[in-house]
Scaffold this motif. Structure first.
Motif, PDB file in Angstrom:
ATOM      1  N   GLY A 178       0.476  26.700  21.650  1.00  0.00           N
ATOM      2  CA  GLY A 178       0.848  27.960  21.056  1.00  0.00           C
ATOM      3  C   GLY A 178       2.112  28.668  21.496  1.00  0.00           C
ATOM      4  O   GLY A 178       2.727  29.303  20.948  1.00  0.00           O
ATOM      5  N   GLU A 179       2.325  28.471  22.852  1.00  0.00           N
ATOM      6  CA  GLU A 179       3.247  29.014  23.504  1.00  0.00           C
ATOM      7  C   GLU A 179       4.639  28.142  23.132  1.00  0.00           C
ATOM      8  O   GLU A 179       5.787  28.784  22.894  1.00  0.00           O
ATOM      9  CB  GLU A 179       3.207  28.875  25.104  1.00  0.00           C
ATOM     10  N   ALA A 180       4.441  26.979  22.862  1.00  0.00           N
ATOM     11  CA  ALA A 180       5.675  26.090  22.465  1.00  0.00           C
ATOM     12  C   ALA A 180       5.874  26.229  21.104  1.00  0.00           C
ATOM     13  O   ALA A 180       7.285  26.446  20.691  1.00  0.00           O
ATOM     14  CB  ALA A 180       5.125  24.303  22.421  1.00  0.00           C
ATOM     15  N   ALA A 181       5.059  26.627  20.233  1.00  0.00           N
ATOM     16  CA  ALA A 181       5.430  26.970  18.665  1.00  0.00           C
ATOM     17  C   ALA A 181       5.995  28.296  18.493  1.00  0.00           C
ATOM     18  O   ALA A 181       6.783  28.433  17.763  1.00  0.00           O
ATOM     19  CB  ALA A 181       4.066  26.932  18.039  1.00  0.00           C
ATOM     20  N   ALA A 182       5.718  29.208  19.420  1.00  0.00           N
ATOM     21  CA  ALA A 182       6.243  30.481  19.323  1.00  0.00           C
ATOM     22  C   ALA A 182       7.534  30.701  20.288  1.00  0.00           C
ATOM     23  O   ALA A 182       8.070  31.767  20.513  1.00  0.00           O
ATOM     24  CB  ALA A 182       5.125  31.525  19.931  1.00  0.00           C
ATOM     25  N   LEU A 183       7.933  29.721  20.965  1.00  0.00           N
ATOM     26  CA  LEU A 183       9.201  29.648  21.728  1.00  0.00           C
ATOM     27  C   LEU A 183      10.592  30.160  20.794  1.00  0.00           C
ATOM     28  O   LEU A 183      10.810  29.974  20.003  1.00  0.00           O
ATOM     29  CB  LEU A 183       9.835  28.269  22.355  1.00  0.00           C
ATOM     30  N   GLU A 208       3.263  38.930  25.184  1.00  0.00           N
ATOM     31  CA  GLU A 208       3.747  39.491  24.005  1.00  0.00           C
ATOM     32  C   GLU A 208       3.608  38.611  22.647  1.00  0.00           C
ATOM     33  O   GLU A 208       3.194  39.242  21.669  1.00  0.00           O
ATOM     34  CB  GLU A 208       5.310  39.685  24.313  1.00  0.00           C
ATOM     35  N   THR A 209       3.520  37.562  22.932  1.00  0.00           N
ATOM     36  CA  THR A 209       3.271  36.616  21.687  1.00  0.00           C
ATOM     37  C   THR A 209       1.865  36.285  21.367  1.00  0.00           C
ATOM     38  O   THR A 209       1.285  36.065  20.469  1.00  0.00           O
ATOM     39  CB  THR A 209       3.614  35.128  22.108  1.00  0.00           C
ATOM     40  N   GLY A 210       1.109  36.563  22.539  1.00  0.00           N
ATOM     41  CA  GLY A 210      -0.659  36.291  22.434  1.00  0.00           C
ATOM     42  C   GLY A 210      -0.654  34.895  22.365  1.00  0.00           C
ATOM     43  O   GLY A 210      -2.050  34.637  22.307  1.00  0.00           O
ATOM     44  N   ALA A 211       0.140  34.152  22.589  1.00  0.00           N
ATOM     45  CA  ALA A 211      -0.090  32.618  22.984  1.00  0.00           C
ATOM     46  C   ALA A 211      -0.933  32.312  24.269  1.00  0.00           C
ATOM     47  O   ALA A 211      -1.666  31.500  24.399  1.00  0.00           O
ATOM     48  CB  ALA A 211       0.978  31.709  22.893  1.00  0.00           C
ATOM     49  N   GLY A 212      -0.521  33.025  25.246  1.00  0.00           N
ATOM     50  CA  GLY A 212      -1.103  33.047  26.369  1.00  0.00           C
ATOM     51  C   GLY A 212      -2.470  33.772  26.544  1.00  0.00           C
ATOM     52  O   GLY A 212      -2.788  34.818  25.817  1.00  0.00           O
ATOM     53  N   LYS A 213      -3.440  33.379  27.483  1.00  0.00           N
ATOM     54  CA  LYS A 213      -4.495  33.972  27.880  1.00  0.00           C
ATOM     55  C   LYS A 213      -4.720  35.380  28.562  1.00  0.00           C
ATOM     56  O   LYS A 213      -5.587  36.104  28.690  1.00  0.00           O
ATOM     57  CB  LYS A 213      -5.581  32.914  28.391  1.00  0.00           C
ATOM     58  N   SER A 214      -3.612  35.482  29.287  1.00  0.00           N
ATOM     59  CA  SER A 214      -3.693  36.472  30.174  1.00  0.00           C
ATOM     60  C   SER A 214      -2.419  36.997  30.737  1.00  0.00           C
ATOM     61  O   SER A 214      -1.162  36.285  30.340  1.00  0.00           O
ATOM     62  CB  SER A 214      -4.602  36.137  31.514  1.00  0.00           C
ATOM     63  N   LYS A 215      -2.134  37.949  31.741  1.00  0.00           N
ATOM     64  CA  LYS A 215      -0.806  38.401  32.250  1.00  0.00           C
ATOM     65  C   LYS A 215      -0.294  37.231  32.974  1.00  0.00           C
ATOM     66  O   LYS A 215       1.018  37.153  33.224  1.00  0.00           O
ATOM     67  CB  LYS A 215      -1.131  39.265  32.941  1.00  0.00           C
ATOM     68  N   PHE A 216      -0.975  36.141  33.517  1.00  0.00           N
ATOM     69  CA  PHE A 216      -0.532  35.033  34.179  1.00  0.00           C
ATOM     70  C   PHE A 216       0.446  34.245  33.140  1.00  0.00           C
ATOM     71  O   PHE A 216       0.992  33.465  33.893  1.00  0.00           O
ATOM     72  CB  PHE A 216      -1.508  34.486  35.095  1.00  0.00           C
ATOM     73  N   ALA A 217       0.228  34.367  31.985  1.00  0.00           N
ATOM     74  CA  ALA A 217       0.804  33.386  31.213  1.00  0.00           C
ATOM     75  C   ALA A 217       2.393  33.716  31.106  1.00  0.00           C
ATOM     76  O   ALA A 217       3.219  32.748  30.875  1.00  0.00           O
ATOM     77  CB  ALA A 217       0.375  33.544  29.860  1.00  0.00           C
ATOM     78  N   TRP A 271      13.404  30.991  16.117  1.00  0.00           N
ATOM     79  CA  TRP A 271      12.605  30.387  16.831  1.00  0.00           C
ATOM     80  C   TRP A 271      13.258  28.989  17.047  1.00  0.00           C
ATOM     81  O   TRP A 271      13.728  28.264  16.099  1.00  0.00           O
ATOM     82  CB  TRP A 271      11.395  30.228  16.136  1.00  0.00           C
ATOM     83  N   VAL A 272      12.952  28.163  18.161  1.00  0.00           N
ATOM     84  CA  VAL A 272      12.974  26.846  18.344  1.00  0.00           C
ATOM     85  C   VAL A 272      12.411  25.903  17.198  1.00  0.00           C
ATOM     86  O   VAL A 272      13.115  24.945  16.957  1.00  0.00           O
ATOM     87  CB  VAL A 272      12.705  26.393  19.748  1.00  0.00           C
ATOM     88  N   PHE A 273      11.125  26.258  16.951  1.00  0.00           N
ATOM     89  CA  PHE A 273      10.421  25.197  15.982  1.00  0.00           C
ATOM     90  C   PHE A 273      10.099  26.162  14.913  1.00  0.00           C
ATOM     91  O   PHE A 273       8.971  26.639  14.577  1.00  0.00           O
ATOM     92  CB  PHE A 273       9.289  24.573  16.822  1.00  0.00           C
ATOM     93  N   PRO A 274      10.900  26.449  13.846  1.00  0.00           N
ATOM     94  CA  PRO A 274      10.582  27.235  12.686  1.00  0.00           C
ATOM     95  C   PRO A 274       9.977  26.491  11.717  1.00  0.00           C
ATOM     96  O   PRO A 274      10.002  25.166  11.467  1.00  0.00           O
ATOM     97  CB  PRO A 274      11.972  27.904  12.258  1.00  0.00           C
ATOM     98  N   VAL A 329       3.214  26.678  12.795  1.00  0.00           N
ATOM     99  CA  VAL A 329       1.637  26.932  13.003  1.00  0.00           C
ATOM    100  C   VAL A 329       1.158  25.722  13.800  1.00  0.00           C
ATOM    101  O   VAL A 329       1.278  24.605  13.406  1.00  0.00           O
ATOM    102  CB  VAL A 329       1.070  27.177  11.764  1.00  0.00           C
ATOM    103  N   VAL A 330       0.360  25.960  14.838  1.00  0.00           N
ATOM    104  CA  VAL A 330      -0.322  25.022  15.727  1.00  0.00           C
ATOM    105  C   VAL A 330      -1.028  24.041  14.759  1.00  0.00           C
ATOM    106  O   VAL A 330      -1.183  22.867  15.133  1.00  0.00           O
ATOM    107  CB  VAL A 330      -1.086  25.499  16.808  1.00  0.00           C
TER     108      VAL A 330
END
Length: 375
Positions: free
Chosen positions: A197-202, A226-235, A260-263, A271-272
Motif C-alpha cells: 500500500g505504501e508503494a502504490a501510494a508513493l 497521512e496516506t493510511g497505508a502504514g499501521k502506526s506513527k512508526f510507518a 503519483w509514481v504508479f498512477p 490499487v493494491v
C-alpha cells in the motif's frame, strides 16, 4: 412496614437516613404493596454500602457501535487497525445467534457455535482474527462493568504464517515476466521494504533521487500516517535508494505526468488489489507456491536485511514496525547464513584458544617446563 391506601392504590412511606420516602406502589393488593416497599428499602440499603445494581447487558449488535467508538479513539494513529476491527466486527454480527445475544449470555458454547459456522467458510487465520476481536470487545465490556465474566475464547490451531522468501534466482525470473507496473513496484519493495500500500501510494514529491547533506544515497520519504497505508506513527520514515531502485525511478517520469509514481488509468494511485491480480498470474506461470503473495516481497527485503547482519532494531526502523518483536520475525537467516555464522563462531573459538595457550606458555617460569606442568 408502612403502607397506606389512597383511593384504590397503596402507597408506602418511611424515613431512611433522615429522608422521608413516599411513593405509590400502583398496586391494590396490600401483600404486593409490602413487597414493593421492602424492595425499595433493600435498594436504598445497597446504595448506602456502595452496591450498585447492574443494568441489563445490551445485545452484541447494540454494543457494537460503542466498541468501535472506543477503538477509533484508542487506535486513532492506526487507521488500518480501525478498519481491521470494523471488518471483523461486521463478520461477527453476520452470525445471528451471536449478534442477538446479550453480552452476559455469550458463553463458551455460543462461541463454539460461531467457530463451527465460520470454519466452513474461511481459513483458521480468519476465524482467529474474528475471535480476537470478540475477545477484545468482551474485555472492554468487563472493564466497563457491563458484564462480570469473559468466556474463555480459544483460537483454532493450524493457522499458517506466510514466511515465503524469494530466492535471487526466483526474483530474476519473476521480474522478467512481471507486467508493468507490477515489475517496478516489485523492484521498489524488494529494494526498500515498503508495504504494498505504501508503494502504490508513493508520490513524486517524496522521491529524492540525489543525495543531500553529504549522504551517499538518495531517499524516499514515506508518509505512513497521512496516506493510511502504514499501521502506526512508526510507518513514517525515510529510506535509502539502492542503485537498482534509483534507475527504475529515473525511467518512470517519462511515462507519466501524474503526482503519483504508479498512477492508474484514472489518474489515481494504483490499487493494491489490481497488483494482486497480476501477481497471481505471474506466480502461476512460474509455478511458485500460493504462500508467495505481494507482501512476500517485503518479507524478502526484511529477511535479506537480517542476512546482511542488520539487527532487529534497524529492521524495525527500516520497515516501520511498531514493535521490535514484529521485526524479530523477519530475522530468520537462510541455511547458508547459519553455516557462515557457525564458521565465524568456530574461527572465534580457535583464535581464543590459541591466544590462551600462547599466554600460558609465556607465563611459565624459566625453571619449569610445560611437560612437567602437564604431569
Amino acid at each position: 412496614m408502612a403502607i397506606f391506601k389512597r383511593g384504590k392504590r397503596y402507597w408506602y412511606h418511611f424515613v431512611f437516613n433522615g429522608l422521608h420516602v413516599q411513593k405509590s406502589t400502583k398496586q391494590g393488593n396490600p401483600r404486593v404493596a409490602r413487597q414493593i416497599e421492602a424492595a425499595c428499602r433493600t435498594s436504598l440499603s445497597k446504595g448506602e454500602v456502595g452496591i450498585v445494581e447492574r443494568k441489563k447487558a445490551p445485545k452484541l449488535k447494540d454494543f457494537a457501535q460503542r466498541f468501535m467508538d472506543a477503538i477509533q479513539v484508542r487506535c486513532a494513529a492506526k487507521p488500518l487497525t480501525v478498519q481491521f476491527y470494523a471488518k471483523k466486527l461486521g463478520m461477527l454480527l453476520r452470525f445471528g445467534p451471536l449478534a442477538d445475544a446479550s453480552l452476559d449470555s455469550i458463553d463458551e458454547a455460543l462461541v463454539e457455535s460461531f467457530v463451527q459456522y465460520r470454519s466452513k467458510q474461511v481459513s483458521p487465520a480468519s476465524v482467529n482474527r474474528e475471535l480476537a476481536t470478540l475477545r477484545r470487545l468482551l474485555r472492554l465490556a468487563q472493564e466497563w462493568r457491563i458484564i462480570d465474566r469473559v468466556p474463555r475464547i480459544r483460537l483454532l490451531p493450524g493457522e499458517r504464517i506466510r514466511e515465503f522468501v524469494l530466492s535471487h534466482q526466483q526474483e530474476q525470473q519473476y521480474l522478467e515476466i512481471a507486467p508493468q507496473p507490477l515489475r517496478d513496484v516489485a523492484l521498489l519493495i524488494l529494494g526498500t521494504g515498503l508495504r504494498p500500500g505504501e508503494a502504490a501510494a508513493l508520490e513524486w514529491r517524496d522521491v529524492h533521487l540525489e543525495p543531500v547533506n553529504g549522504a551517499k544515497f538518495g531517499y524516499l520519504h514515506v508518509r505512513g500516517e497521512e496516506t493510511g497505508a502504514g499501521k502506526s506513527k512508526f510507518a513514517t520514515r525515510n529510506l535509502c535508494l539502492t542503485a537498482r531502485v534509483k534507475a527504475m525511478l529515473e525511467t518512470r517520469p517519462a511515462t507519466t505526468a501524474s503526482a503519483w509514481v504508479f498512477p492508474s488509468r484514472t489518474g489515481k494511485p494504483y490499487v493494491v488489489t489490481s497488483l494482486d491480480h497480476m501477481h497471481v498470474g505471474v506466480r502461476a506461470l512460474l509455478r511458485l507456491p500460493k504462500d508467495f503473495v505481494v507482501h512476500s516481497l517485503r518479507h524478502t527485503f526484511g529477511t535479506r536485511m537480517g542476512e546482511a547482519r542488520a539487527d532487529a532494531f534497524e529492521i524495525k526502523r527500516l520497515m516501520g514496525h511498531s514493535s521490535v518483536t514484529v521485526s524479530q520475525r523477519y530475522v530468520h537467516p537462510s541455511p547458508e547464513a547459519i553455516e557462515r555464522a557457525f564458521e565465524r563462531l568456530e574461527a572465534l573459538n580457535e583464535a581464543t584458544t590459541a591466544r590462551l595457550l600462547g599466554g600460558e606458555k609465556r607465563q611459565l617460569p624459566a625453571t619449569v617446563s610445560a611437560t612437567s606442568i602437564n604431569r
